[in-house]
Design a protein around this motif. Structure first.
Motif, PDB file in Angstrom:
ATOM      1  N   PHE A   1       0.488  -5.338   4.499  1.00 55.27           N
ATOM      2  CA  PHE A   1       0.225  -4.409   3.584  1.00 55.27           C
ATOM      3  C   PHE A   1       1.378  -3.236   3.501  1.00 55.27           C
ATOM      4  O   PHE A   1       1.217  -2.577   2.537  1.00 55.27           O
TER       5      PHE A   1
ATOM      6  N   TYR B   1      -3.028   5.390   9.046  1.00 60.10           N
ATOM      7  CA  TYR B   1      -3.703   4.152   8.430  1.00 60.10           C
ATOM      8  C   TYR B   1      -4.421   3.671   9.696  1.00 60.10           C
ATOM      9  O   TYR B   1      -4.241   3.209  10.679  1.00 60.10           O
TER      10      TYR B   1
ATOM     11  N   ILE C   1       0.680  -1.219  -0.041  1.00 59.37           N
ATOM     12  CA  ILE C   1       0.043  -0.167  -0.031  1.00 59.37           C
ATOM     13  C   ILE C   1       0.807   1.380   0.169  1.00 59.37           C
ATOM     14  O   ILE C   1       0.701   2.203  -0.707  1.00 59.37           O
TER      15      ILE C   1
END
Length: 81
Positions: free
Chosen positions: A65, A27, A4
């Motif tokens: 991620f 996040y 990500i």
């Protein structure tokens, strides 16, 4: 595999996220904790225990991620099975 964070870096370099400083991004990640219970109908208890064990030892979402761990807020819930 791409992460990500790498995807966001690429989008910033291409000008698709103008004015975004990735060091200021937070996040938000969800986390479930599985709790096996004998009194809740469903799977056999040994299967519930095995499932809970595997889920606890799975890789954390932030690591999977590829997001900076210092910028992660994690919300959690307990699920009884």
């Amino acid at each position: 595999y791409p992460t990500i964070y790498e995807g966001l870096q690429l989008a910033c370099r291409q000008g698709k996220l103008p004015g975004i400083d990735l060091s200021d991004v937070t996040y938000y990640i969800g986390r479930e904790t599985i709790i096996p219970r004998e009194d809740v109908p469903g799977m056999w208890v040994w299967r519930e225990s095995l499932f809970a064990f595997l889920q606890r030892n799975a890789e954390r979402s932030a690591a999977f991620f590829g997001v900076p761990t210092g910028q992660v807020v994690e919300f959690g819930t307990e699920i009884e099975i």
